[in-house]
Design an enzyme around this catalytic site. Structure first.
Site, PDB file in Angstrom:
ATOM      1  N   LYS A  54      93.276 -23.742 -29.232  1.00  0.00           N
ATOM      2  CA  LYS A  54      94.706 -23.316 -29.848  1.00  0.00           C
ATOM      3  C   LYS A  54      95.365 -24.585 -29.811  1.00  0.00           C
ATOM      4  O   LYS A  54      95.992 -24.723 -30.694  1.00  0.00           O
ATOM      5  CB  LYS A  54      95.142 -22.232 -29.088  1.00  0.00           C
ATOM      6  CG  LYS A  54      94.596 -20.618 -29.314  1.00  0.00           C
ATOM      7  CD  LYS A  54      95.113 -19.737 -28.515  1.00  0.00           C
ATOM      8  CE  LYS A  54      94.151 -18.545 -28.701  1.00  0.00           C
ATOM      9  NZ  LYS A  54      94.322 -17.293 -27.804  1.00  0.00           N
ATOM     10  N   GLN A  98      97.968 -15.754 -22.814  1.00  0.00           N
ATOM     11  CA  GLN A  98      96.429 -15.606 -23.122  1.00  0.00           C
ATOM     12  C   GLN A  98      96.085 -14.406 -22.244  1.00  0.00           C
ATOM     13  O   GLN A  98      96.262 -14.392 -21.018  1.00  0.00           O
ATOM     14  CB  GLN A  98      95.716 -16.774 -22.722  1.00  0.00           C
ATOM     15  CG  GLN A  98      94.427 -16.681 -23.004  1.00  0.00           C
ATOM     16  CD  GLN A  98      93.733 -16.568 -24.429  1.00  0.00           C
ATOM     17  OE1 GLN A  98      94.438 -17.163 -25.141  1.00  0.00           O
ATOM     18  NE2 GLN A  98      92.551 -16.049 -24.740  1.00  0.00           N
ATOM     19  N   ASP A 121     101.527 -13.181 -31.732  1.00  0.00           N
ATOM     20  CA  ASP A 121     100.108 -12.386 -31.352  1.00  0.00           C
ATOM     21  C   ASP A 121     100.501 -10.972 -32.049  1.00  0.00           C
ATOM     22  O   ASP A 121      99.416 -10.294 -32.221  1.00  0.00           O
ATOM     23  CB  ASP A 121      99.898 -12.111 -29.860  1.00  0.00           C
ATOM     24  CG  ASP A 121      98.799 -13.004 -29.308  1.00  0.00           C
ATOM     25  OD1 ASP A 121      97.838 -13.432 -30.001  1.00  0.00           O
ATOM     26  OD2 ASP A 121      98.744 -13.311 -28.132  1.00  0.00           O
TER      27      ASP A 121
HETATM   28  N1  GUN Z   1      92.208 -12.873 -25.538  1.00  0.00           N
HETATM   29  C1  GUN Z   1      91.353 -12.754 -26.393  1.00  0.00           C
HETATM   30  N2  GUN Z   1      91.908 -12.787 -27.536  1.00  0.00           N
HETATM   31  C2  GUN Z   1      93.127 -12.844 -27.332  1.00  0.00           C
HETATM   32  C3  GUN Z   1      94.242 -13.108 -28.400  1.00  0.00           C
HETATM   33  O1  GUN Z   1      94.132 -12.697 -29.819  1.00  0.00           O
HETATM   34  N3  GUN Z   1      95.482 -13.181 -28.029  1.00  0.00           N
HETATM   35  C4  GUN Z   1      95.702 -13.606 -26.519  1.00  0.00           C
HETATM   36  N4  GUN Z   1      96.919 -13.440 -26.441  1.00  0.00           N
HETATM   37  N5  GUN Z   1      94.676 -13.303 -25.622  1.00  0.00           N
HETATM   38  C5  GUN Z   1      93.574 -13.199 -26.110  1.00  0.00           C
END
Ligand code: GUN
Length: 281
Positions: A54, A98, A121
Site C-alpha cells: 500500500k 490494517q 476502507d
Molecule cells: N485486511 C485484509 N484486507 C483488508 C482491507 O481491505 N482493509 C483493511 N483495513 N485491512 C484488511
C-alpha cells in the site's frame, strides 16, 4: 470451453495511471497532495506485506504516504489517540487501520473512531449505511474493485443472476449491494446454505469470498458464467483462490486468476478513495 482470463493486474495498471494523472491535476489546481495514513499494529507477516504494498503504491501515484507501525501490545486507547490525531491532521485525507487487530483491541471501536470522511476502507457504519440506502459513500475497496473489473470486462448485470458466496462485512455483503444497485438479481450464500452447488450453478456471475482454498469446483459453475475469485490462500507456499482454477476455467466464460485478479484492484480502489477523500475535504 476455456475461460477468458480477467487480467486484474493490467486493468489495475491502467486505472493507476489515470489516478496518477488526476493526482497531478488536483495538485496543480489546489496545491493539495492527497495523503494516506496506514496503521499497522503487530507483526503479522501477511499484513506487513499488504502494508508495504500500500505504501509503495501510494507513493507511486504521487500521493503522500504515512505508515504507523505499532507494537502488538499497543493499548486500544493509544491506538484511538493516534486515530484521533490523524482525524485532525490536514495532511491526511484517508486513514486505514490494517485488520486483523490484536485480540485485546476491539476492531469495531477503532473503525468507528475514524472520521467517516477519511474512512477510505468504507468500513465505518456511516459509510456502510450510506451504501445500503444508496447514498454517496466510500465503497469498500475489494467490492469496488470487483465492480470495476466487471465494468471493464463489459459484463452485463441487469437482470442477471449474481450469486455471492460469503457474507462478510468487508466483501460479501457490500458486493451483494453493489450488484443489486446494477440491477442484478442477487443471492447470498454462506456456510449454512443447503446444497451450495445447486445455488452456484444458477449464477451468471459468481463471486466467491470465503477464505477456503479451492472451495468452489468446476462442477459447481454454470457453463459460461463469469467467476470472480476473491480468495487469497497460501497452500504449500503457493497462493490459491477460493475457486479451483483448473476445473473452473474449463466451464466458466471468464474468470479471475489468483494471484493477479481481484488482489491488485483492492489497492487501486484504495488510492481512488484517497483521491476522492482529498477532493471532498
Ligand atoms: N485486511 C485484509 N484486507 C483488508 C482491507 O481491505 N482493509 C483493511 N483495513 N485491512 C484488511
Amino acid at each position: 470451453m476455456t475461460a477468458a482470463i480477467i487480467d486484474g493486474k493490467a486493468i489495475s495498471n491502467l486505472l493507476r495511471k489515470e489516478i496518477a494523472r488526476e493526482v497531478e491535476e488536483f495538485r496543480a489546481e489546489t496545491g493539495i497532495t492527497p495523503g494516506l495514513a496506514v496503521i499497522l499494529v503487530g507483526d503479522d507477516p501477511a499484513s506487513q506485506t499488504y502494508v508495504r504494498n500500500k505504501e509503495r503504491s501510494t507513493v507511486k501515484v504521487g500521493m503522500y504516504s504515512e505508515v504507523h507501525r505499532l507494537p502488538a501490545e499497543t493499548s486500544q486507547q493509544d491506538l484511538l489517540n493516534l486515530v484521533n490525531e490523524l482525524n485532525n491532521d490536514p495532511k491526511i485525507h484517508g486513514i486505514l487501520v490494517q485488520l486483523p487487530l490484536p485480540r485485546h483491541i476491539d476492531e469495531n471501536t477503532v473503525i468507528e473512531a475514524i472520521a467517516p470522511g477519511k474512512d477510505v476502507d468504507g468500513f465505518h457504519a456511516v459509510n456502510a449505511g450510506r451504501l445500503l440506502i444508496g447514498q454517496e459513500s466510500f465503497l469498500p475497496c475489494t467490492p469496488y474493485g470487483i465492480m470495476e473489473l466487471l465494468k471493464h470486462e463489459q459484463v452485463e448485470l441487469k437482470g442477471k443472476h449474481a450469486v455471492v458466496v460469503g457474507r462478510s462485512n468487508i466483501v460479501g455483503k457490500p458486493v451483494a449491494l453493489l450488484l443489486l444497485r446494477e440491477h442484478a438479481t442477487v443471492t447470498i450464500c454462506h456456510s449454512r446454505t443447503a446444497d451450495l452447488g445447486a445455488m452456484t450453478r444458477q449464477a451468471d456471475v459468481l463471486v466467491v469470498a470465503v477464505g477456503k482454498p479451492n472451495f468452489i469446483t468446476g462442477d459447481m459453475i454454470k457453463p459460461g458464467a463469469v467467476v470472480i475469485d476473491v480468495g487469497i490462500n497460501r497452500v504449500d507456499d503457493q497462493l490459491v483462490g477460493d475457486v479451483e482454477f483448473a476445473s473452473a476455467k474449463e466451464v466458466a466464460g471468464k474468470i479471475t486468476p489468483v494471484p493477479g485478479g481481484v488482489g491488485p484492484m483492492t489497492i487501486t480502489m484504495l488510492l481512488k478513495n484517497t483521491l476522492l477523500a482529498a477532493k471532498r475535504c
